[in-house]
Design an enzyme around this catalytic site. Structure first.
Site, PDB file in Angstrom:
ATOM      1  N   ALA A   1     -21.232 -50.507 -30.442  1.00  0.00           N
ATOM      2  CA  ALA A   1     -20.293 -49.574 -31.094  1.00  0.00           C
ATOM      3  C   ALA A   1     -20.607 -48.160 -30.643  1.00  0.00           C
ATOM      4  O   ALA A   1     -20.787 -47.248 -31.454  1.00  0.00           O
ATOM      5  CB  ALA A   1     -20.386 -49.704 -32.610  1.00  0.00           C
TER       6      ALA A   1
ATOM      7  N   VAL B   1     -19.648 -45.133 -27.395  1.00  0.00           N
ATOM      8  CA  VAL B   1     -18.439 -44.393 -27.027  1.00  0.00           C
ATOM      9  C   VAL B   1     -17.374 -45.324 -26.449  1.00  0.00           C
ATOM     10  O   VAL B   1     -16.214 -45.299 -26.863  1.00  0.00           O
ATOM     11  CB  VAL B   1     -18.795 -43.281 -26.008  1.00  0.00           C
ATOM     12  CG1 VAL B   1     -17.693 -42.264 -25.955  1.00  0.00           C
ATOM     13  CG2 VAL B   1     -20.100 -42.606 -26.377  1.00  0.00           C
TER      14      VAL B   1
ATOM     15  N   ASP C   1     -24.926 -39.070 -13.388  1.00  0.00           N
ATOM     16  CA  ASP C   1     -25.390 -40.271 -14.093  1.00  0.00           C
ATOM     17  C   ASP C   1     -26.632 -40.896 -13.459  1.00  0.00           C
ATOM     18  O   ASP C   1     -27.331 -41.666 -14.110  1.00  0.00           O
ATOM     19  CB  ASP C   1     -24.283 -41.343 -14.096  1.00  0.00           C
ATOM     20  CG  ASP C   1     -23.221 -41.096 -15.158  1.00  0.00           C
ATOM     21  OD1 ASP C   1     -23.197 -39.993 -15.739  1.00  0.00           O
ATOM     22  OD2 ASP C   1     -22.402 -42.012 -15.396  1.00  0.00           O
TER      23      ASP C   1
ATOM     24  N   HIS D   1      -2.331 -18.599 -37.041  1.00  0.00           N
ATOM     25  CA  HIS D   1      -1.867 -19.404 -38.170  1.00  0.00           C
ATOM     26  C   HIS D   1      -0.447 -19.897 -37.912  1.00  0.00           C
ATOM     27  O   HIS D   1       0.389 -19.105 -37.462  1.00  0.00           O
ATOM     28  CB  HIS D   1      -1.876 -18.570 -39.449  1.00  0.00           C
ATOM     29  CG  HIS D   1      -1.313 -19.321 -40.618  1.00  0.00           C
ATOM     30  ND1 HIS D   1      -2.045 -20.301 -41.271  1.00  0.00           N
ATOM     31  CD2 HIS D   1      -0.097 -19.274 -41.216  1.00  0.00           C
ATOM     32  CE1 HIS D   1      -1.290 -20.810 -42.243  1.00  0.00           C
ATOM     33  NE2 HIS D   1      -0.105 -20.208 -42.236  1.00  0.00           N
TER      34      HIS D   1
END
Ligand code: FAD
Ligand code: NAI
Length: 476
Positions: free
Chosen positions: A192, A194, A323, A455
């Site tokens: 469980a 990414v 990686d 906003h």
């Protein structure tokens, strides 16, 4: 004939490698990049795991499946009636393939623009040679090139469960998970993390019954606990079945599907029967075919290339990024390292700040964070203040119809410096960028609280969470 000589040779054309090559070329180096990835027609497909079987295709499928889920469950709230809704999985996959191709082609264009010489094939070390290192390129033809500097960016591969190799038919890695041809009735996921949550979400939204088996007793252990709890609640409500603390004993696959025998958290023997099983239990550094022994390039016990803080390996002028080295396996981390190495080769001071690398999980709600979690601060004995603001109290979130989750700020108790920001909710992936900038500039929570935010926008939740650090949020 003597081998072609380059100032910089990059092995691997994923986000670490291709970005390093572009930056090196921008800095005036005669640069080559070697990448072996093949598309369906056997041609080059630059971009590595990220572009071909990672970030990009997974986000394409997440978008398609989210659109479907909205049409199926949420359009009615807006007074929109849909009848005869269907999902054409083949079309969805071919759209995803097109998105991938656009990214592949984009990198080819960037290489041309920046005059990076591209070699399609496998690069492997031959020997330390005069003027650098000799690299063999084995592609349609075989040739040798020499690089004065070599940047290794060979990435990672999915880790398989012992005794259950990927067949990409029933037992799927990320590769197979991204090209399932029809919605499976029952889909199992091991891990469980990414990928488990992103891929589980895709196929659940499309109608699969999804069960996720996780070894650890806590859900998303690396995520701030409060945020992880909120996310767990939301995923469970959506119907994602997540079982924690399991031990996988055996995986058997045949024509009918996959049977997973496991021990549950209470010690009970259980069996999960599914049509397809995605195994997403982490990734391993990839040096297959690189022939690191030929030059004595040092790997650690897990097979990653050993580097120092500057991505220098044990060999002079040989660097490694992404990686294939220590640190988080993230595309943007690989890119930052690639740029920093190219700049270091040019004698500049390339820098990667590991404390401000953002993380995003592209589920719905999205989860994003930067910096330290509350549990990390507690463990370190750091005095901190926390402030949260729920999207429930944000006007834009109400208008969107997506009020799940919150923004959470953690700031130093004395100096008010922001130590971590954690978001679970709509567009968390985009919202986190403001906090990354703030942390990079060593901002205080008050700095964010005093900045004017548009906003109505979701970013007001960030401002309000910063105000909440001082217990003075205005709208909650
Ligand atoms: P890679 O992308 O793995 O690239 C390495 C390249 O080198 C490949 O093209 C490979 O073919 C080539 N190569 C290897 N050996 C040789 C050789 N000897 N000669 C020539 N070429 C060679 N990260 C994120 O930040 N965000 C996300 O949303 C995200 N989603 C992901 C989803 C999935 C399903 C997966 C699996 C990963 C995801 N990641 C994500 C992680 C991300 O893909 C990796 O962190 C990133 O690709 C690492 O980049 P890299 O350049 O180090 O390696
Ligand atoms: P992961 O490390 O995120 O999660 C693996 C999970 O599997 C962990 O929770 C772990 O406890 C569990 N696990 C390990 N062995 C197990 C076992 N035998 N049985 C049951 N559970 C087990 O790895 P994942 O999901 O494979 O992804 C790999 C990497 O790819 C990630 O670490 C991430 O860096 C990258 N990625 C990033 C994404 C993003 O940035 N949005 C998306 C997908 C992947």
């Amino acid at each position: 004939m003597s081998a072609k000589q380059f100032d910089v040779v990059v092995i691997g054309g994923g986000p670490g490698g291709y970005v390093a090559a572009i930056r090196a070329a921008q800095l005036g180096f005669n640069t080559a990049c070697i990448d072996e990835w093949k598309n369906a027609k056997g041609g080059p497909a630059l971009g590595g795991t990220c572009t071909n079987v990672g970030c990009i295709p997974s986000k394409a499928l997440l978008q398609s499946s989210e659109n479907y889920e909205h049409a199926r469950h949420h359009f009615a709230d807006h007074g929109i009636t849909v009848s005869g809704l269907e999902i054409d999985v083949a079309k969805m996959l071919s759209r995803k393939d097109n998105v991938v191709k656009q990214n592949n082609d984009g990198i080819v264009y960037l290489f041309k623009k920046n005059k990076v010489t591209f070699f399609h094939g496998r690069g492997s070390f031959v020997k330390a040679a005069e003027g650098g290192y000799e690299i063999k390129v084995a592609g349609a033809a075989e040739e040798s090139i020499v690089g004065k500097h070599v940047i290794v960016a060979t990435g990672s591969n999915a880790r398989a469960l012992p005794g259950a190799p990927f067949d990409e038919e029933n037992i799927l890695s990320n590769d197979g998970a991204l090209r399932i041809e029809g919605v499976p009735k029952k889909l199992g996921l091991i891990g469980a993390g990414v990928i488990g949550l992103e891929m589980g979400s895709v196929w659940r939204r499309l109608g699969a019954e999804v069960s996720v088996l996780e070894a650890l007793p806590t859900f998303l252990g690396a995520v701030d606990e409060q945020i992880a709890k909120e996310a767990h609640k939301a995923f469970s409500k959506q119907g994602l079945k997540i079982e924690l603390g399991v031990k996988i004993n055996e995986v058997k696959s045949d024509k009918k599907g996959v049977k997973v025998s496991y021990t549950d958290a209470k010690g009970g023997a259980q069996v999960l029967e599914v049509d397809k099983l995605i195994v997403s239990i982490g990734r391993v550094a990839n040096t297959i075919g690189l022939n690191p022994e030929a030059v004595g390039l040092k790997l650690d016990e897990r097979g990653a290339i050993v580097v120092d803080d500057d991505c220098k390996t044990n060999l002079p002028n040989v660097w490694a990024v992404g990686d294939v080295v220590r640190g988080p396996m993230l595309a943007h981390k690989a890119e930052e390292e690639g740029v920093a190495v190219a700049e270091r080769i040019a004698g500049q001071h390339g820098h990667v700040n590991f404390n401000t690398i953002p993380w995003v999980i592209y589920t719905s709600p999205e989860i994003a964070w930067v910096g330290q979690t509350e549990q990390q601060l507690k463990a370190a004995g750091r005095a901190y203040k926390a402030g949260t603001f729920p999207f429930m109290a944000n006007g834009r979130a109400r208008a969107l119809g997506d009020t799940t989750g919150m923004v959470k700020f953690l700031a130093d108790a004395k100096t008010d410096e922001i130590l971590g920001v954690h978001i679970v909710g709509p567009y968390a992936s985009e919202l986190i960028a403001e906090s990354v900038v703030a942390m990079e500039f060593k901002a205080s929570a008050e700095d964010i609280a005093r900045i004017c935010h548009a906003h109505p926008s979701l970013s007001e939740a960030t401002k309000e969470a910063a105000l909440a650090v001082d217990k003075r949020s205005l709208n909650f």
